[in-house]
Scaffold this motif. Structure first.
Motif, short mmCIF file in Angstrom:
data_model
loop_
_atom_site.label_atom_id
_atom_site.label_comp_id
_atom_site.label_asym_id
_atom_site.label_seq_id
_atom_site.Cartn_x
_atom_site.Cartn_y
_atom_site.Cartn_z
N TYR A 244 -35.97 63.15 -77.60
CA TYR A 244 -34.93 64.14 -77.27
C TYR A 244 -33.58 63.84 -77.91
CZ TYR A 244 -38.45 64.83 -73.63
OH TYR A 244 -39.62 65.03 -72.96
N ASP A 245 -33.52 62.76 -78.67
CA ASP A 245 -32.26 62.36 -79.30
C ASP A 245 -31.15 62.25 -78.25
OD1 ASP A 245 -29.94 63.71 -81.74
OD2 ASP A 245 -30.55 61.63 -81.35
N VAL A 246 -31.45 61.59 -77.16
CA VAL A 246 -30.49 61.41 -76.08
C VAL A 246 -30.42 59.92 -75.74
CG1 VAL A 246 -32.17 61.70 -74.20
CG2 VAL A 246 -29.78 62.26 -73.80
N ALA B 109 -27.19 72.92 -70.35
CA ALA B 109 -26.36 72.61 -71.51
C ALA B 109 -26.85 71.34 -72.21
CB ALA B 109 -24.91 72.43 -71.07
N ARG B 110 -26.51 71.23 -73.48
CA ARG B 110 -26.88 70.07 -74.29
C ARG B 110 -26.26 68.80 -73.68
NH1 ARG B 110 -29.73 66.62 -77.30
NH2 ARG B 110 -28.41 65.34 -78.66
N THR B 111 -27.07 67.75 -73.59
CA THR B 111 -26.65 66.48 -73.01
C THR B 111 -26.83 65.37 -74.04
OG1 THR B 111 -27.25 67.20 -70.79
CG2 THR B 111 -27.05 64.83 -71.16
N GLU B 112 -25.78 64.56 -74.20
CA GLU B 112 -25.87 63.44 -75.15
C GLU B 112 -26.26 62.13 -74.48
OE1 GLU B 112 -23.69 66.63 -76.92
OE2 GLU B 112 -23.07 65.47 -75.14
N CYS C 267 -33.25 67.58 -70.67
CA CYS C 267 -33.12 67.83 -72.10
C CYS C 267 -33.69 69.18 -72.53
CB CYS C 267 -33.79 66.70 -72.90
SG CYS C 267 -32.98 65.11 -72.70
N THR C 268 -34.48 69.79 -71.67
CA THR C 268 -35.09 71.08 -72.04
C THR C 268 -34.52 72.25 -71.25
OG1 THR C 268 -36.90 70.67 -70.48
CG2 THR C 268 -37.24 70.00 -72.79
N ASP D 131 -18.77 63.10 -75.26
CA ASP D 131 -20.17 63.18 -74.84
C ASP D 131 -20.29 63.89 -73.50
OD1 ASP D 131 -21.15 59.89 -76.09
OD2 ASP D 131 -21.09 61.86 -77.08
N ARG D 132 -21.31 64.76 -73.43
CA ARG D 132 -21.67 65.35 -72.13
C ARG D 132 -22.71 64.45 -71.50
NH1 ARG D 132 -21.27 70.39 -69.69
NH2 ARG D 132 -20.52 71.35 -71.60
#
Length: 1019
Positions: free
Chosen positions: A142-144, A113-116, A109-110, A84-85
C-alpha cells in the motif's frame, strides 16, 4: 525491582486491566492523548460527535496543517513529516493480532482519504518478527508507513515525565508513581543520619524515639531514602523490650507501618502486629486507639497486596475485639476531650474495610502497593480526581452515629482537632454519603468548623467532600456539597472559589444530562463575573460563556448556540493568551468544531434558512482567525443522505437539529422517567421564562432523585404563558395552573409565570418559589408514593434549605439570560422562520442513571408478598368464575384467545382477572338496564363470593383479545393500591401498567397452580 521498573510494571498492569474491564473507548482516549502529546498535535476523532458513514477502521486521524511544528518528538523519531496524513488505530484484542492489524491497514488504505502513515497501538505484546513483517507488508502493498506500538513499549513511553499525566488520568496511576526529580533531603535529616550512624549507645528515652520516628517517616515518604529504612528500624527495635508499654506500642506501630509502606512487605513485622493488638489496650490513650484503628486498616491493605501472612479471620477478630474495647472505654470516659477523640476512633473502626468482603479477592503484587501519602496529599489527589477512595466499610451507619455523637459534644471539647477530623471525613465521604442523616451531619460539621476556623475553611471542607464524591461518581452528592460551599464563598477574597464551585456544579449538571440546569449555573457565573471588576475573574467569564454555548449545542438548540458563539470567541480572544492556539484551549476548540459541524449539517441538509443563519454567525465569530474552515469535517457524512444525518443527530443528541426554531418553542427533556414538554411562543420574554422553568424542573429532579417517589414514566406537557409583575405587586406563590387531558390521554397543563422586573425587588425569590410550587404540583400528579411519603420527602428537602440553595444560584435566570443575550441578538436569529429539522425526542440518550427512571423494585415489594397476592387471586378469581370458565372453555374461539394471550406473556391470573373485570362490568350493565340495585351488586363482587349460576352469563363472543386487554387495565389502579401506593386522579392505566411491570414484576411473577382453563375431562 527498581522504582522506575515498578512504575512501568504498574502502568503495564493497568493497561492489561483495561482489557479485562472492556475499556476499549478509554484505551482509545489514552492512545489519542499520547499521540497528540508525542506524535502530532493536529488530531481529530475519526467519528466525531455526530457521525455517519463509518470510521474506515480509523480510531482517530490527523488533518493537514503542513506545519513542521505540529510533529512531536516521537513523530520526528518515526520520520513523520509535517504534511503526512496519519491514521491511528488501537485495539485491546489479544487473539490473531497480526490478522487484525493487516485487516485494518487494508481497510484504511482502500477507503477514505489518502494516508501516508499508520500508527497502530495494541495492548498485547507484538514480537519484533511480527512487527517487521507487518511493516514490510504495508510498505510493499500500500506504500504506507506502518508503526506498531505495543503494550510494553507504551508502558515505557508513558513512564516519561512528559507523558506520565496520561497514565495518571487514564490508568489511575497515582502521581506519586511519577518519575521524581532527584530529591534533596532536608539538612536536618542529613545531620540526624550522620549523628545516629555515629552513635554507639542505644536509644532509650522518649525523646530518642520521637527523633527516630521523624527520620523513619521521612525515609518512608521519600523513595530515594528507602535504603535508610532498615537502619532506622534497627535503631527503633531496642524499644520493643522497653518496660514502658507506650514505648513498646509506638515502636511496634512505626516498624510495621514502615515495612508495609516503605518496603512493601509487612511479613517480617506480622509478629509485632499481633503483639500490638495483644497488649492491654484497656489503659491506652485515645491516640493509641487511633493508631490501633489505623493499624487495623493497614492489615487489610497488606492482605490485599499480599504483604502479610495474617489470615483474614484473624484480622476480622482483631477488628471486632478492638471495637468492643473502644466502646467500653467510651462508656467509662468522663473527660470530654478524650471522649471526643474516642468517638472519632470509634467511627474510624466502624469504617474499617469489611474483611469478609475480601474473601475470594485475588491478592495483588506487593510491588504495586500505593506509596505513602499524608492526609494533605490524599486530599490533593482526591480534588484532582486521581485518587478514588473506595472501600466496602464494615459498618458505615455505626460510623456516622459515632461521629454525630462527637459533633454533639465538640463545642465543649476545645482540644479536639476539628479541622483535621473534617479532613478525614472528606476522604471517606463516598463511603458515608448514602447513609440517612449524612446531609444533616455535614451541615452541622461545617457549622462547627466555621466557628473555630471561619466560613472559608468550612466551605473548603464542602469542596473537598464534593471532590471525593465526584471521584467516586456520586454526582448528586457532589452537587449538594458544591452548592453549600458557594453560599459561604460568594463574598470578598473567596469569590473566585465560589465561581469555580458554580461552574463545577454546571459541569456536573451537564454530565448528568440536565442541560438547562447546567446552562442556568453557567449564566449565573457569567453575570457574577461581569459585575465584578477583578481582572483575576476574567478566566471565569470565558468559561461561563463557553459552557452556555456548549449546553445549547448539546440540547440541539443550535440557534441559541450560534447566538452565543461570537460572544464566547470574543471573550476568549480578549482574556486569554495565545487565543488562536486551539491545542491549548480545548474548550474553545470544541466550540469551534461544533459550529463547523452545525454549518456542515445545514449545508448537507439543503436547508437554506439554517445555512444562512449558521454562515452569518460563523462570520461574526471571526471564522478565519479561529483555525480550520471545516474541510476536515468532510470525512463525516461524506455522501450521507438526509435520513442518515437526521438519525445521527437523534441518536447522539436526542433532539432534532435547531430544536429552538419554529413559531412555538418546544423544550423537551427527560428526567426521573418523566418526559417533559415545555411549550411557549418563540419570543424573547416567553423563551426566557420557559427556559427558567425547565432549568428549575431539572434542579428539582436532582434534589428528589434520592427519594423514591414512585414516579410514572409518562409525559407532562406544560404550556407556559408570561405575566409581568407591576412594581409593588405581590407575586402569588401558587401560579395559575390548569389541567386538561390531551387527545392521546396525556397530561396537558397550562401555567402562567411572572417575568423578572428590575424594579420589583421581590422578583427573584418570589419567581423561584412560584416556579417550584408549580413543579411540585406537577410531579405530585405523577407520583404514586405511599401516603405521606411525598410530603415527608418535601419537608426534608425544604427544611435543609438545599432546594432553595440549588434553585437560586445568586442570580435570577431572567436577569442572567438577558445580561448575555439581548432581545436584538435573540431576534436576529429569525427563530420562527423555519421548523426544527428531524424527529422529536426527549434527549434520554444523554441522561445518566442517577436521573433516569428507577429500575429497582418498588416500595413494599417482596417476592413472598407477591406470591401470596397471586395465590389469593387464583383462589378468589376461580371462585368468582366457577360457572363462567366452563362455558368459555367449551368455545373454540375462546381457546384461541387464551393461547394468543399466553403467547404474549400473560399469566393465567392476568387472564382470570381480566375475565372477572369484564364479567362484573357486563352484569352491572344488565342490572342497571333492569333497574336493579347496582351498589348491592358491586358489594357482592367486592367480597369475591362464589359465582351465582342464576346471574346473567357473560356472552362468549364478547371475550376477545382486545376486550381482555382493555379490562385488565381497568384494575391496575386497584393493583397499585394493593401495594400501598397512592394513585393520582389523572394517571393513565397504561402508565400504571408499565410501572407495575417494571417495578413490581407484574408480567413475571406467578405461583405453581393447576391450569384453571382445563375442561373437566382434561383434569
Amino acid at each position: 525491582m527498581s522504582g522506575r521498573d515498578q512504575s512501568r510494571a504498574f502502568i503495564r498492569f493497568q493497561l492489561s486491566q483495561m482489557r479485562s474491564r472492556n475499556e476499549h473507548h478509554r484505551f482509545e482516549d489514552l492512545c489519542r492523548a499520547f499521540a497528540r502529546q508525542h506524535i502530532t498535535g493536529n488530531i481529530i476523532p475519526a467519528t466525531g460527535p455526530v457521525s455517519a458513514g463509518g470510521d474506515q477502521a480509523r480510531d482517530f486521524e490527523t488533518f493537514h496543517t503542513y506545519l513542521r511544528s505540529q510533529v512531536r518528538d516521537l513523530g520526528i523519531f518515526l520520520g513523520i513529516d509535517g504534511g503526512d496524513r496519519i491514521a491511528f488505530c488501537c485495539t485491546l484484542q489479544t487473539q490473531k493480532i497480526k490478522a487484525k492489524i493487516s485487516t485494518d491497514v487494508k481497510t484504511i488504505c482502500t477507503s477514505g482519504a489518502r494516508t501516508e502513515v499508520i500508527i497502530f497501538f495494541t495492548e498485547v505484546e507484538v514480537s519484533a518478527a511480527v512487527r517487521h513483517a507487518l511493516i514490510d507488508d504495508a510498505r510493499d502493498k500500500y506504500d504506507v508507513k506502518l508503526e506498531v506500538i505495543d503494550g510494553n513499549a507504551l508502558s515505557e513511553l508513558l513512564d516519561e515525565h512528559s507523558a506520565f499525566w496520561i497514565a495518571n488520568e487514564y490508568l489511575d496511576i497515582p502521581s506519586q508513581f511519577g518519575p521524581p526529580a532527584p530529591p534533596n533531603a532536608p539538612e536536618w535529616y542529613g545531620a540526624d543520619l550522620a549523628r545516629w550512624a555515629a552513635r554507639k549507645d542505644p536509644a532509650g528515652t522518649t525523646g530518642d524515639l520521637m527523633d527516630l520516628t521523624g527520620c523513619l517517616r521521612l525515609a518512608v515518604r521519600t523513595p530515594a531514602l528507602h535504603g535508610d529504612i532498615e537502619m532506622w528500624i534497627s535503631r527503633i527495635e531496642v524499644f520493643l523490650a522497653s518496660n514502658e508499654r507506650r514505648l513498646r506500642q509506638r515502636a511496634r506501630y512505626e516498624i510495621a507501618v514502615a515495612r508495609l509502606r516503605g518496603l512493601k512487605n509487612m511479613r517480617p513485622a506480622d509478629g509485632l502486629v499481633r503483639d500490638f493488638f495483644r497488649d492491654d489496650l484497656g489503659h491506652a490513650t485515645p491516640s493509641e486507639f487511633e493508631d490501633a484503628a489505623t493499624m487495623l486498616n493497614y492489615c487489610s491493605s497488606a492482605w490485599v497486596f499480599d504483604s502479610t501472612d495474617l489470615p483474614l479471620e484473624e484480622i476480622s477478630t482483631i477488628g471486632r475485639l478492638l471495637s468492643e474495647q473502644v466502646d467500653l472505654r467510651i462508656q467509662n470516659e468522663d473527660d470530654i476531650n478524650r471522649r471526643a477523640y474516642l468517638l472519632d476512633v470509634k467511627g474510624q473502626i466502624r469504617l474499617r474495610v469489611d474483611v469478609a468482603s475480601l474473601d475470594g479477592v485475588s491478592q495483588l503484587d506487593r510491588d504495586l502497593a500505593p506509596p505513602y501519602m499524608t492526609t494533605e496529599e490524599c486530599l490533593s489527589l482526591v480534588r484532582s480526581g486521581v485518587l478514588k477512595v473506595q472501600n466496602k466499610p464494615s459498618d458505615p451507619e455505626g460510623a456516622l452515629r459515632a461521629w454525630e455523637e462527637l459533633l454533639s459534644i465538640v463545642s465543649d471539647a476545645p482540644f479536639f482537632p476539628l479541622v483535621e477530623f473534617a479532613d478525614h471525613v472528606s476522604l471517606v465521604s463516598s463511603e458515608l454519603a448514602a447513609q440517612p442523616g449524612w446531609r444533616e451531619f455535614t451541615r452541622k460539621l461545617d457549622q462547627a468548623v466555621a466557628v473555630v476556623a471561619g466560613n472559608s475553611v468550612a466551605a473548603q471542607q464542602a469542596i473537598n467532600r464534593a471532590s471525593a464524591l465526584k471521584a467516586s461518581m456520586d454526582l448528586i452528592g457532589a452537587l449538594n456539597e458544591l452548592n453549600r460551599a458557594r453560599l459561604s464563598l460568594m463574598t470578598g477574597d473567596t469569590q473566585a472559589e465560589a465561581l469555580t464551585a458554580l461552574l463545577d456544579a454546571a459541569n456536573i449538571y451537564e454530565e448528568l444530562g440536565l442541560l438547562y440546569a447546567a446552562k442556568y449555573y453557567a449564566l449565573a457565573a457569567h453575570v457574577i463575573t461581569c459585575t465584578n471588576d477583578s481582572e483575576f475573574l476574567s478566566g471565569h467569564a470565558v468559561q461561563s460563556i463557553v459552557a452556555v454555548a456548549q449546553c445549547d449545542y448539546m440540547a440541539s438548540n443550535w440557534l441559541s448556540f450560534l447566538t452565543a458563539l461570537p460572544l464566547a470567541v470574543d471573550a476568549h480572544c480578549e482574556f486569554r493568551a495565545d487565543p488562536t492556539n486551539l491545542e491549548v484551549w480545548a474548550d474553545i476548540a470544541s466550540l469551534v468544531y461544533s459550529a463547523e459541524l452545525v454549518y456542515r449539517f445545514s449545508s448537507l441538509a439543503s436547508h437554506p434558512q439554517a445555512t444562512a443563519v449558521a454562515s452569518e454567525y460563523l462570520a461574526d465569530a471571526g471564522r478565519p482567525r479561529m483555525g480550520p474552515d471545516g474541510s476536515a469535517l468532510e470525512v463525516f457524512w461524506p455522501e450521507a443522505t438526509q435520513e442518515v444525518m437526521f438519525e445521527s443527530i437523534s441518536s447522539e443528541l436526542g433532539r432534532p437539529a435547531f430544536a429552538d426554531s419554529g413559531k412555538v418553542r418546544q423544550i423537551a427533556f427527560s428526567c426521573l422517567g418523566i418526559k417533559w414538554l415545555v411549550r411557549c411562543q418563540n419570543s424573547y420574554d416567553d423563551v426566557v421564562v420557559a427556559e427558567r422553568f425547565a432549568s428549575l424542573v431539572q434542579i428539582v429532579a436532582v434534589e428528589i432523585a434520592t427519594h423514591d417517589l414512585v414516579l410514572l414514566e409518562t409525559t407532562l406537557c406544560v404550556d407556559v404563558a408570561v405575566a409581568s409583575a407591576r412594581p409593588g405587586e405581590e407575586i402569588s406563590v401558587f401560579p395559575p395552573l390548569e389541567f386538561e387531558a390531551g387527545e392521546d390521554g396525556s397530561s396537558v397543563w397550562s401555567l402562567t409565570l411572572h417575568t423578572f422586573s428590575e424594579s420589583h425587588a421581590a422578583d427573584f425569590f418570589s419567581m423561584v418559589r412560584q416556579s417550584l410550587a408549580a413543579i411540585i404540583v406537577l410531579i405530585e400528579s405523577v407520583s404514586l408514593a405511599p401516603s405521606g411519603q411525598f410530603e415527608m420527602a418535601l419537608e426534608g428537602i425544604f427544611e435543609g434549605k438545599d432546594l432553595m440553595a440549588a434553585a437560586a444560584p445568586h442570580v435570577s435566570y431572567d436577569k442572567a439570560y438577558r445580561w448575555l443575550i439581548s432581545k436584538e441578538r435573540f431576534d436576529r436569529a429569525r427563530r420562527d422562520s423555519f421548523e426544527p429539522i428531524g424527529s422529536e425526542d426527549f434527549g434520554i440518550c444523554r441522561l445518566r442513571s442517577e436521573v433516569s427512571a428507577r429500575d429497582s423494585m418498588g416500595p413494599g415489594y417482596e417476592p413472598s408478598v407477591s406470591q401470596r397476592k397471586i395465590a389469593d387471586r387464583y383462589e378468589a378469581y376461580q371462585r368468582m368464575l366457577r360457572h363462567t370458565i366452563p362455558r368459555l372453555t367449551e368455545s373454540v374461539e375462546f381457546v384461541e384467545v387464551l393461547e394468543s394471550l399466553r403467547v404474549e406473556g400473560w399469566k393465567d391470573w392476568h387472564i382470570l382477572q381480566a375475565i372477572v373485570n369484564q364479567m362484573v362490568n357486563y352484569r352491572i350493565q344488565v342490572a342497571d338496564k333492569n333497574g336493579e340495585d347496582i351498589l348491592e351488586l358491586q358489594s357482592l363482587f367486592g367480597s369475591a363470593q362464589e359465582e351465582d349460576p342464576t346471574h346473567p352469563a357473560l356472552p362468549v363472543n364478547e371475550v376477545s383479545v382486545e376486550a381482555l386487554q382493555k379490562f385488565l387495565q381497568v384494575s391496575v389502579g386497584a393493583t397499585c393500591m394493593g401495594w400501598g401506593l397512592t394513585v393520582p386522579p389523572n394517571a393513565r392505566s397504561g402508565d400504571l401498567l408499565h410501572l407495575l411491570a417494571s417495578r413490581y414484576r407484574y408480567w413475571s411473577d406467578d405461583v405453581q397452580h393447576v391450569d384453571p382453563f382445563l375442561r373437566p375431562q382434561e383434569r
